[in-house]
Design a protein around this motif. Structure first.
Motif, PDB file in Angstrom:
ATOM      1  N   LEU A 591       0.736  -1.165   0.008  1.00 28.49           N
ATOM      2  CA  LEU A 591      -0.001   0.122  -0.001  1.00 28.49           C
ATOM      3  C   LEU A 591       1.010   1.200  -0.042  1.00 28.49           C
ATOM      4  N   THR A 592       1.947   1.258   0.726  1.00 24.23           N
ATOM      5  CA  THR A 592       2.953   2.551   0.802  1.00 24.23           C
ATOM      6  C   THR A 592       3.492   2.524  -0.560  1.00 24.23           C
ATOM      7  N   ILE A 593       4.095   1.749  -1.087  1.00 26.48           N
ATOM      8  CA  ILE A 593       4.677   2.131  -2.161  1.00 26.48           C
ATOM      9  C   ILE A 593       3.523   2.532  -3.544  1.00 26.48           C
ATOM     10  N   LYS A 594       2.122   1.936  -3.478  1.00 32.29           N
ATOM     11  CA  LYS A 594       1.330   2.230  -4.402  1.00 32.29           C
ATOM     12  C   LYS A 594       1.218   3.839  -4.333  1.00 32.29           C
ATOM     13  N   GLU A 595       0.958   4.112  -2.771  1.00 30.25           N
ATOM     14  CA  GLU A 595       0.812   5.794  -2.643  1.00 30.25           C
ATOM     15  C   GLU A 595       1.643   6.532  -3.022  1.00 30.25           C
ATOM     16  N   LEU A 596       2.991   6.115  -2.854  1.00 29.45           N
ATOM     17  CA  LEU A 596       3.996   6.999  -3.212  1.00 29.45           C
ATOM     18  C   LEU A 596       4.307   7.279  -4.444  1.00 29.45           C
ATOM     19  N   LEU A 597       3.741   6.091  -5.471  1.00 27.57           N
ATOM     20  CA  LEU A 597       3.968   6.090  -6.823  1.00 27.57           C
ATOM     21  C   LEU A 597       2.534   7.077  -7.317  1.00 27.57           C
ATOM     22  N   ASN A 598       1.427   7.019  -6.817  1.00 25.47           N
ATOM     23  CA  ASN A 598       0.456   7.930  -6.941  1.00 25.47           C
ATOM     24  C   ASN A 598       0.728   9.416  -6.543  1.00 25.47           C
ATOM     25  N   SER A 599       1.447   9.520  -5.594  1.00 23.81           N
ATOM     26  CA  SER A 599       1.769  11.040  -5.085  1.00 23.81           C
ATOM     27  C   SER A 599       2.551  11.336  -6.195  1.00 23.81           C
ATOM     28  N   ARG A 600       3.593  10.702  -6.624  1.00 22.45           N
ATOM     29  CA  ARG A 600       4.665  11.009  -7.556  1.00 22.45           C
ATOM     30  C   ARG A 600       3.996  11.529  -8.900  1.00 22.45           C
ATOM     31  N   LEU A 601       2.755  10.596  -9.324  1.00 18.38           N
ATOM     32  CA  LEU A 601       2.065  10.883 -10.585  1.00 18.38           C
ATOM     33  C   LEU A 601       1.464  12.272 -10.591  1.00 18.38           C
ATOM     34  N   LYS A 602       0.859  12.460  -9.309  1.00 19.06           N
ATOM     35  CA  LYS A 602       0.091  13.605  -9.298  1.00 19.06           C
ATOM     36  C   LYS A 602       1.008  15.013  -9.160  1.00 19.06           C
ATOM     37  N   SER A 603       2.238  14.933  -8.662  1.00 14.91           N
ATOM     38  CA  SER A 603       2.908  15.845  -8.168  1.00 14.91           C
ATOM     39  C   SER A 603       3.195  16.482  -9.489  1.00 14.91           C
ATOM     40  N   ASP A 604       3.420  18.140  -9.510  1.00 19.11           N
ATOM     41  CA  ASP A 604       4.152  18.831 -10.616  1.00 19.11           C
ATOM     42  C   ASP A 604       5.200  19.391 -10.007  1.00 19.11           C
ATOM     43  N   ASP A 605       5.865  19.274  -9.009  1.00 18.96           N
ATOM     44  CA  ASP A 605       7.199  19.804  -8.383  1.00 18.96           C
ATOM     45  C   ASP A 605       8.441  18.858  -8.757  1.00 18.96           C
ATOM     46  N   SER A 606       9.247  19.030  -9.574  1.00 21.79           N
ATOM     47  CA  SER A 606      10.299  18.030 -10.100  1.00 21.79           C
ATOM     48  C   SER A 606      11.094  17.499  -8.605  1.00 21.79           C
ATOM     49  N   GLN A 607      11.380  18.241  -7.804  1.00 18.75           N
ATOM     50  CA  GLN A 607      12.017  17.824  -6.821  1.00 18.75           C
ATOM     51  C   GLN A 607      11.333  16.960  -5.909  1.00 18.75           C
ATOM     52  N   GLU A 608       9.929  17.375  -5.686  1.00 17.84           N
ATOM     53  CA  GLU A 608       9.207  16.234  -4.791  1.00 17.84           C
ATOM     54  C   GLU A 608       8.821  14.912  -5.456  1.00 17.84           C
ATOM     55  N   LYS A 609       9.115  15.094  -7.002  1.00 20.08           N
ATOM     56  CA  LYS A 609       8.653  13.935  -7.554  1.00 20.08           C
ATOM     57  C   LYS A 609      10.023  12.907  -7.464  1.00 20.08           C
ATOM     58  N   ASP A 610      11.376  13.507  -7.498  1.00 16.72           N
ATOM     59  CA  ASP A 610      12.238  12.761  -7.174  1.00 16.72           C
ATOM     60  C   ASP A 610      12.315  12.154  -5.759  1.00 16.72           C
ATOM     61  N   ASN A 611      12.058  13.025  -4.981  1.00 16.92           N
ATOM     62  CA  ASN A 611      12.058  12.289  -3.444  1.00 16.92           C
ATOM     63  C   ASN A 611      10.933  11.245  -3.284  1.00 16.92           C
ATOM     64  N   LEU A 612       9.934  11.399  -3.979  1.00 15.77           N
ATOM     65  CA  LEU A 612       9.033  10.290  -3.740  1.00 15.77           C
ATOM     66  C   LEU A 612       9.288   8.963  -4.536  1.00 15.77           C
ATOM     67  N   MET A 613      10.128   9.316  -5.821  1.00 14.89           N
ATOM     68  CA  MET A 613      10.555   8.061  -6.390  1.00 14.89           C
ATOM     69  C   MET A 613      11.685   7.391  -5.735  1.00 14.89           C
ATOM     70  N   GLU A 614      12.514   8.066  -4.988  1.00  9.07           N
ATOM     71  CA  GLU A 614      13.504   7.654  -3.984  1.00  9.07           C
ATOM     72  C   GLU A 614      13.058   6.709  -3.018  1.00  9.07           C
ATOM     73  N   LYS A 615      11.966   7.340  -2.267  1.00  3.96           N
ATOM     74  CA  LYS A 615      11.245   6.439  -1.378  1.00  3.96           C
ATOM     75  C   LYS A 615      10.659   5.435  -1.807  1.00  3.96           C
ATOM     76  N   ALA A 616       9.920   5.250  -2.727  1.00  2.00           N
ATOM     77  CA  ALA A 616       9.333   4.249  -3.514  1.00  2.00           C
ATOM     78  C   ALA A 616      10.263   3.216  -3.853  1.00  2.00           C
ATOM     79  N   LYS A 617      11.322   3.573  -4.584  1.00  2.00           N
ATOM     80  CA  LYS A 617      12.358   2.810  -4.992  1.00  2.00           C
ATOM     81  C   LYS A 617      13.080   2.084  -3.944  1.00  2.00           C
TER      82      LYS A 617
END
Length: 951
Positions: A591-617
């Motif tokens: 569930l946590t990985i799914k939410e991180l990936l969804n949050s990354r998909l919704k985000s428009d901020d490149s830094q936030e997207k990178d942080n979310l991707m690293e957490k999910a990874k």
């Protein structure tokens, strides 16, 4: 050549089905032959079989085996496939498996001869994203996937001559509840007949398994042939067995049976559907090894009213089947709208046409008829203005919400359907997403539907994700009408809104999403997290939500058992399941990985997207999940390594119910102080409890009066009757029980049901038993007495303390408390029953009546001469003298009532009260006689003797 083959076998070409079955039987014998890989010597087979082998240039699949274990909705699946190359040269073998798009692959191994290759999950690098997409699970093509709900995993190797290859694929998924059922699906498409084909699914649900069903095999290519429509029986060779908490389903078709299903080896989807026992409560909370998962899916709730705008694509590309099926689905959907709903329809191409300008219309027969006419006359033409259509729909719905006095707890939504990409107006996806988000403004949810191969599914997915909705994709050659109707059924019955689930901040961390704008009938809300304080023996859970005109508060403390009690490692059949013992932890990580990936998909901020991707990874690597941010790379384990063994889970039916415990319960929502719940309302002495014993407290006179009513089982007593003034009536129904040994009574009676009726400001009633509370104010709600809960509406509040009491407050000026008497081991003369207490009667009028109500605004006097005489006799021991004198007298409305001094136990026997006791069924104390207070039925609101009214 086919004709010649048939003649060689000695059968006529016209006897096609018998020919294929006989050939299949022969092939089955050959495919089950024991090939000796070590000797690498082909087994002798008859000339005809050798001819068939020469025709088949690809390696033969000798085994296709799927084993799955589902523990508390979390599914572990292992697919094992063995391919044999009996040819004289190396041949390419392709292992291809469709898996659910929501699943994560957790392992993959290949064994070719004496070499083993294993999969290693590594992080995906940005620069290699193009190559990684090819090496990652590839999306299924339109002909391979159904509703784009599947992705295809593919691996190809060359098998040396006279050798075999074995593929083992592991994947995991958390089953989603739709339309009241969990659905587990296995794709069986080996693309050839298989000698040994077996599917085995084991299900463990400690809550209890209900409604287990295995429908016929589903194959999208066979849709519309009418074959599966009438047949609801399981596929041939399916065996189903289950107990209360365990189920085992096997599918083991022979080659002959496979031939009857599909000669090309594409059998279809093997499906299992089931549900679990549940009730209106905080839900099912399961805890193991420092992690918890919380399933919330209440039942027996009335639906919320909807404000819905249908936005339908009518561009030229919708011509033909797509538009026809859309119309068919909408005709059915319109018929399913409820009288309290409001709706409108927008058709769009390069032009945008609104059916009813600037408003939503109520659901009436005439409006439904006119809407069907409008849909029927829609014709495909022009381009696709997605942005303009969504802006129009959002403005229409926003204006309606702002300008009309709509129900504050109604659910507003847009259902958007298209088959293509934006071609008119704004065509840039990022701007359409931004415009849509600005237009919706979190005021309602957007649900998107895509039909066909040309739809921009990423755009639809993100639009829905950013606006609290869901998306579905359907293929053009499928039965889109039934799919559209099915999707609407998922969202067409909202039951709760603004659901919030809270846990103490000092007890939990890394909790997944805990606020949900809507809960739809047949779905499920899932939250998971980690426990911080592992020494605590309980977890506090609080749920708040809105339901129609009511505010619902559910609460409980969930017991945290010692880890050994929930550990399944000692269960027979589960010993080899590495990681499966921590199924709750893996569900949390999923569930946590799914939410991180969804949050990354919704985000428009490149830094936030990178942080979310690293957490999910990071989390995906820790749990060995193949995700959009990780890839699977194959490595050789060594030339002389042994072939890997399958790690299957096979739950035993012995003792699992005790090993894995499903903890259920309720608790209070945020902002409510727990101290208040225990003593929110002070209980007075004025009551009817026990056998039944009545007590009336007269604070001004500083004494109490008590009496008994010896009624008959089934009698309904009118306790409070103020229907004409305050609108409140309370009736209590008696249940019988044998008298105790050596007692003076022939039987005992207790209150089994208390019915509270109110008709101001609106009609409502409560029916209370020791097991449940039914609240009906035009919408029926059922609550368990075994779960703490609070329900608030405009003029009524019901607060349940589990297995203890129910407090009913009407318009903040009338309060009743109903005590629940439960016996763990009741004697023959005991029954579970209720006690009725009046804690606040300010809102009842001076004309209120009933066995208790008639005394609420009147004082009773103890004659002064009797009292003075008693005081003189009592001296320093007044109480003892009063007890001994049987001739005391009360004056009640001009009547003289002989009374005697007694003590009564009230409040579950925890307190004694001194009172003047009136004998003989309260003769002369009450107006009229006992029989004058008998109601004809629980909802009788008669206020005078001989008068019967019904609410």
């Amino acid at each position: 050549m086919i004709l010649w083959l048939c003649l060689c076998w000695g059968f006529s070409p016209s006897a096609g089905q018998p020919d294929s079955e006989l050939m299949a039987r022969y092939l089955e014998e050959q495919l089950l032959a024991d090939y000796s890989i070590v000797e690498q010597v082909a087994r002798r087979v008859p000339r005809q079989a050798k001819f068939l082998q020469r025709l088949e240039t690809r390696p033969r699949m000798s085994e296709f085996h799927v084993r799955s274990t589902i523990i508390s909705r979390y599914a572990f699946t292992t697919v094992s496939c063995t391919m044999v190359n009996s040819g004289s040269e190396a041949r390419e073998a392709v292992f291809e498996m469709q898996i659910p798009a929501a699943a994560f692959i957790s392992n993959f191994t290949m064994s070719i001869g004496n070499k083993t290759y294993y999969g290693e999950v590594t992080g995906k690098e940005k620069k290699n994203s193009t190559n990684d997409k090819e090496r990652h699970k590839k999306p299924a093509s339109p002909t391979e996937g159904r509703e784009n709900g599947y992705e295809t995993f593919k691996a190809s190797v060359f098998i040396p001559r006279k050798m075999q290859a074995r593929f083992i694929l592991h994947y995991e998924e958390l089953l989603q509840r739709r339309l009241g059922k969990y659905e587990y699906t296995v794709s069986i498409r080996p693309q050839q007949l298989v000698g040994r084909l077996r599917v085995e699914v084991n299900i463990l649900e400690n809550s209890g398994i209900v409604s287990l069903e295995v429908p016929p095999l589903r194959n999208s290519k066979q849709k519309g042939n009418g074959k599966a429509e009438d047949d609801v029986s399981p596929p041939p060779s399916t065996v189903i067995g289950h107990t209360k908490t365990l189920a085992k389903v096997t599918f083991n078709p022979s080659v002959v049976e496979q031939t009857r299903i599909a000669r090309n080896g594409i059998l279809g989807d093997f499906i299992i559907r089931y549900d679990v026992n549940r009730e209106l409560s905080v839900g099912d909370v399961q805890i193991l090894n420092g992690y918890f998962v919380h399933y919330f899916a209440p039942t027996d709730l009335p639906p919320l009213p909807k404000n819905v705008v249908f936005v339908l694509d009518s561009s030229a590309s919708m011509v033909g089947t797509k538009l026809k099926q859309t119309k068919e689905a909408l005709f059915t959907i319109l018929q399913d709208l409820r009288p309290e709903d409001h709706f409108n329809i927008i058709g769009f191409s390069n032009r945008i046409k609104v059916w009813q300008q600037d408003r939503l219309v109520p659901v009436t027969p005439n409006n439904i008829r006119d809407a069907k006419k409008y849909i029927h006359n829609m014709s495909p033409t022009g381009g696709t203005n997605i942005n303009g259509a969504l802006q129009t729909g959002a403005k229409l719905l926003n204006d309606y919400i702002a300008q009309n006095d709509i129900d504050a707890r109604s659910v507003s939504l847009i259902i958007f359907l298209t088959d293509g990409r934006p071609t008119v107006g704004e065509t840039q996806s990022s701007k359409i997403l931004s415009n849509t988000k600005d237009a919706v403004r979190d005021k309602f949810c957007l649900f998107t539907i895509g039909i066909g191969n040309d739809v921009d599914h990423k755009l639809l997915e993100r639009m829905a994700l950013e606006n609290c909705g869901m998306t579905r994709l359907f293929q053009e050659d499928e039965d889109a009408a039934s799919h559209l109707k099915g999707f609407y059924d998922e969202i067409g019955t909202p039951l709760l809104s603004d659901i919030r689930v809270d846990y103490p901040e000092d007890n939990v961390e890394q909790v997944t999403q805990n606020f949900f704008p809507n809960y739809f009938n047949g779905s499920e809300i899932i939250i998971a997290g980690k426990l911080i304080n592992r020494t605590s023996d309980k977890l506090h859970v609080e749920v708040t939500a809105s339901n129609s005109k009511k505010y619902i508060l559910l609460k409980t403390d969930v017991a945290i058992d010692l880890p050994s009690r929930n550990d399944i490692r000692g269960v027979p059949g589960l010993e080899d399941g590495k990681g499966h013992n921590n199924y709750i932890e893996r569900a949390w990580s999923y569930l946590t990985i799914k939410e991180l990936l969804n949050s990354r998909l919704k985000s428009d901020d490149s830094q936030e997207k990178d942080n979310l991707m690293e957490k999910a990874k990071s989390m995906a690597l820790a749990y060995n999940f193949v995700t959009p941010v990780t890839v699977l790379k194959m490595k050789e384990a060594g030339v002389h390594s042994e072939p890997s063994q399958e790690e299957f889970i096979s739950p035993s039916t012995d003792g699992i119910g005790e090993k894995v415990q499903s903890l259920q319960g309720h608790k209070a929502p945020p902002g409510i102080r727990r101290e208040q719940d225990k003593q929110r309302i002070k209980i007075s002495k004025t009551s009817a409890d026990g056998d039944p014993h009545f007590v009336i407290d007269f604070p001004a006179s500083k004494f109490s009066v008590c009496f008994n009513i010896d009624g008959e089982p089934g009698d309904i007593l009118r306790l409070v009757s103020d229907h004409k003034e305050s609108g409140v009536t309370v009736n209590g129904q008696l249940i019988g029980a044998p008298a105790p040994p050596n007692g003076h009574k022939k039987h005992r009676t207790y209150f089994s049901t208390i019915t509270i009726l109110s008709n101001k400001p609106e009609r409502s009633y409560l029916e209370i038993t020791p097991k449940r509370v039914i609240l009906d104010d035009g919408e029926r709600l059922v609550l368990s007495c075994g779960r703490s809960a609070v329900v608030r509406s405009r003029s009524l509040e019901v607060s349940i303390t589990a297995y203890s009491n129910i407090t009913v407050t009407i318009r903040d000026s009338i309060s009743f408390v109903i005590l629940i008497h439960h016996y763990k081991k009741p004697a023959p003369y005991q029954r579970n029953h209720l006690g009725f207490y009046i804690s606040n009667s300010k809102g009842l009028s001076s004309d209120s009546h009933g066995l208790l109500g008639q005394f609420l605004n009147h004082e009773v006097k103890l004659l002064q001469e009797s009292l003075n005489a008693r005081r003189q006799e009592a001296g320093q021991n007044q109480t003892e003298a009063l007890k001994a004198n049987p001739t005391n007298t009360l004056k009640v409305r001009g009547r003289l009532v002989p009374v005697m001094w007694k003590q009564r136990r009230i409040y579950n026997g925890q307190q004694e009260v001194d009172c003047w006791f009136a004998k003989n069924n309260a003769d002369k104390l009450i107006d009229g006689s006992y029989k004058d207070y008998l109601a004809s039925h629980p909802f009788d609101t008669g206020t005078s003797f001989g008068t019967i009214n019904s609410l």
